[in-house]
Design a protein around this motif. Structure first.
Motif, short mmCIF file in Angstrom:
data_model
loop_
_atom_site.label_atom_id
_atom_site.label_comp_id
_atom_site.label_asym_id
_atom_site.label_seq_id
_atom_site.Cartn_x
_atom_site.Cartn_y
_atom_site.Cartn_z
N THR A 86 1.09 -1.11 -0.11
CA THR A 86 -0.09 -0.06 -0.10
C THR A 86 0.98 1.37 0.13
O THR A 86 2.19 1.24 0.30
CB THR A 86 -0.81 -0.13 1.16
N GLY A 87 0.48 2.39 -0.67
CA GLY A 87 1.05 3.68 -0.77
C GLY A 87 0.04 4.61 -0.13
O GLY A 87 -1.17 4.51 0.00
N LEU A 88 0.73 5.75 0.43
CA LEU A 88 -0.14 7.02 0.76
C LEU A 88 0.21 8.34 0.30
O LEU A 88 1.54 8.37 0.08
CB LEU A 88 -0.09 6.84 2.08
N GLY A 89 -0.52 9.32 -0.22
CA GLY A 89 0.25 10.51 -0.65
C GLY A 89 -1.01 11.19 -0.63
O GLY A 89 -1.82 11.47 -0.11
N SER A 90 -0.63 12.69 -1.41
CA SER A 90 -1.72 13.69 -1.47
C SER A 90 -1.95 14.21 -2.85
O SER A 90 -0.97 13.53 -3.68
CB SER A 90 -0.88 15.02 -0.87
N GLY A 91 -2.73 15.03 -2.97
CA GLY A 91 -2.84 15.47 -4.48
C GLY A 91 -4.19 16.68 -4.09
O GLY A 91 -4.57 17.04 -3.06
N PHE A 92 -4.55 17.34 -5.38
CA PHE A 92 -5.34 18.35 -5.31
C PHE A 92 -6.06 18.42 -6.58
O PHE A 92 -5.63 18.25 -7.76
CB PHE A 92 -4.76 19.49 -4.89
N ILE A 93 -7.49 18.84 -6.50
CA ILE A 93 -8.57 18.98 -7.73
C ILE A 93 -8.16 19.97 -8.47
O ILE A 93 -7.87 21.23 -7.90
CB ILE A 93 -9.76 18.91 -7.20
N ILE A 94 -8.02 19.99 -9.78
CA ILE A 94 -7.64 21.27 -10.63
C ILE A 94 -8.71 21.44 -11.42
O ILE A 94 -8.81 22.53 -12.18
CB ILE A 94 -6.39 21.13 -11.48
N HIS A 95 -9.96 20.59 -11.28
CA HIS A 95 -10.85 20.89 -12.56
C HIS A 95 -12.35 20.24 -11.79
O HIS A 95 -12.26 19.24 -11.16
CB HIS A 95 -10.73 20.14 -13.86
N PRO A 96 -13.32 21.06 -11.80
CA PRO A 96 -14.53 20.67 -11.35
C PRO A 96 -15.09 19.16 -11.60
O PRO A 96 -15.79 18.61 -10.82
CB PRO A 96 -15.53 21.67 -11.86
N SER A 97 -14.63 18.73 -12.76
CA SER A 97 -14.93 17.28 -13.18
C SER A 97 -14.38 16.32 -12.34
O SER A 97 -14.52 14.96 -12.36
CB SER A 97 -14.56 17.05 -14.68
N GLY A 98 -13.40 16.75 -11.43
CA GLY A 98 -12.73 15.56 -10.73
C GLY A 98 -11.39 15.17 -11.08
O GLY A 98 -10.77 14.39 -10.83
N LEU A 99 -10.78 16.02 -11.96
CA LEU A 99 -9.38 15.99 -12.33
C LEU A 99 -8.43 16.31 -11.43
O LEU A 99 -8.80 17.56 -10.86
CB LEU A 99 -9.08 16.46 -13.75
N ALA A 100 -7.40 15.73 -10.94
CA ALA A 100 -6.47 16.07 -9.76
C ALA A 100 -5.02 15.88 -10.25
O ALA A 100 -4.89 14.77 -11.04
CB ALA A 100 -6.94 15.20 -8.76
N LEU A 101 -4.38 16.70 -9.60
CA LEU A 101 -2.87 16.20 -9.64
C LEU A 101 -2.34 15.60 -8.44
O LEU A 101 -2.76 15.80 -7.30
CB LEU A 101 -2.04 17.69 -9.60
N THR A 102 -1.21 14.76 -8.66
CA THR A 102 -0.74 14.10 -7.29
C THR A 102 0.89 13.89 -8.13
O THR A 102 1.17 14.24 -9.19
CB THR A 102 -1.39 12.83 -7.13
N ASN A 103 1.50 13.31 -7.27
CA ASN A 103 2.82 12.77 -7.49
C ASN A 103 3.01 11.41 -8.33
O ASN A 103 2.41 10.57 -8.00
CB ASN A 103 3.79 12.75 -6.43
N ASN A 104 3.64 11.27 -9.44
CA ASN A 104 3.82 9.94 -10.13
C ASN A 104 4.09 8.79 -9.12
O ASN A 104 3.85 7.76 -9.15
CB ASN A 104 4.88 10.39 -11.23
N HIS A 105 5.15 9.24 -8.23
CA HIS A 105 5.67 8.10 -7.44
C HIS A 105 4.73 7.52 -6.54
O HIS A 105 4.63 6.40 -5.79
CB HIS A 105 6.86 8.54 -6.53
N VAL A 106 3.51 8.52 -6.18
CA VAL A 106 2.47 8.08 -5.49
C VAL A 106 1.60 6.93 -6.13
O VAL A 106 1.28 5.91 -5.44
CB VAL A 106 1.59 8.96 -4.96
N ILE A 107 1.22 7.19 -7.45
CA ILE A 107 0.58 6.07 -8.04
C ILE A 107 1.14 5.16 -8.91
O ILE A 107 0.72 4.11 -9.62
CB ILE A 107 -0.58 6.79 -8.78
#
Length: 178
Positions: A86-107
């Protein structure tokens, strides 16, 4: 509390010896302080669009440990099997449709992505839309029919100056909204 300037100067106060720093009185320190604005309003404005990203992946079998004859009794060798990670990370939503940015190493290598938004405990599935390993950025989609997600808009790096405030809000090591 102690506020001091570094340097080999005589200390302020009763001692007249040279010290490594100059101590200031509380009155002197108050007059030399530069007031800074509170970042709490900014945190309150964006925290609803910050993500907790949890991933699950399956690692291949580990190499079997080769033991010299007679050592099998001293070392327990597990059978080859796939390991769930399992992994754990952060991200944030950049578009109302639910598109979000996170780190590549997280996913990276994830077989399953779960997302929690803001302080909501509900989990959503996530889907990788694209990755850039060189910049360690990944675009993910929250799988939901909701189309009015709160967003944190991307800014322009040309508007930032040296000395401007910068803040990171996320989920480092599982410490949510920190």
């Amino acid at each position: 509390w102690l506020v001091a300037f570094l340097g080999d100067k005589p200390s302020i106060g009763p001692s007249k010896t040279h010290v490594l720093w100059v101590e200031m009185t509380p009155e002197q320190s108050k007059s030399s302080m530069v007031p800074t604005p509170s970042l709490a309003p900014l945190v309150n404005q964006v925290k609803s669009a910050v993500l907790v990203v949890t991933t699950e992946s399956v690692a291949g079998p580990q190499r079997q440990l080769q033991l010299p004859p007679g050592f099998e009794d001293y070392f327990r060798v597990p059978p080859e099997q796939q390991q769930r990670r399992t992994g754990l990370g952060s991200g944030f939503i950049i578009h109302p449709s639910g598109l979000a940015l996170t780190n590549n190493h997280v996913i990276e290598g994830a077989s399953k992505i779960k997302i929690r938004v803001g302080t909501d405990l509900k989990e959503y599935e996530g889907e990788v839309i694209g990755t850039d390993p060189d910049t360690d950025v990944a675009l993910i989609q929250i799988k939901s029919s909701k189309k009015d997600w709160p967003v944190i808009p991307l800014g322009s790096s040309t508007a930032v100056q040296v000395g401007d405030f910068a803040m990171a809000i996320g989920n480092p090591l599982g410490l949510e909204n920190s």
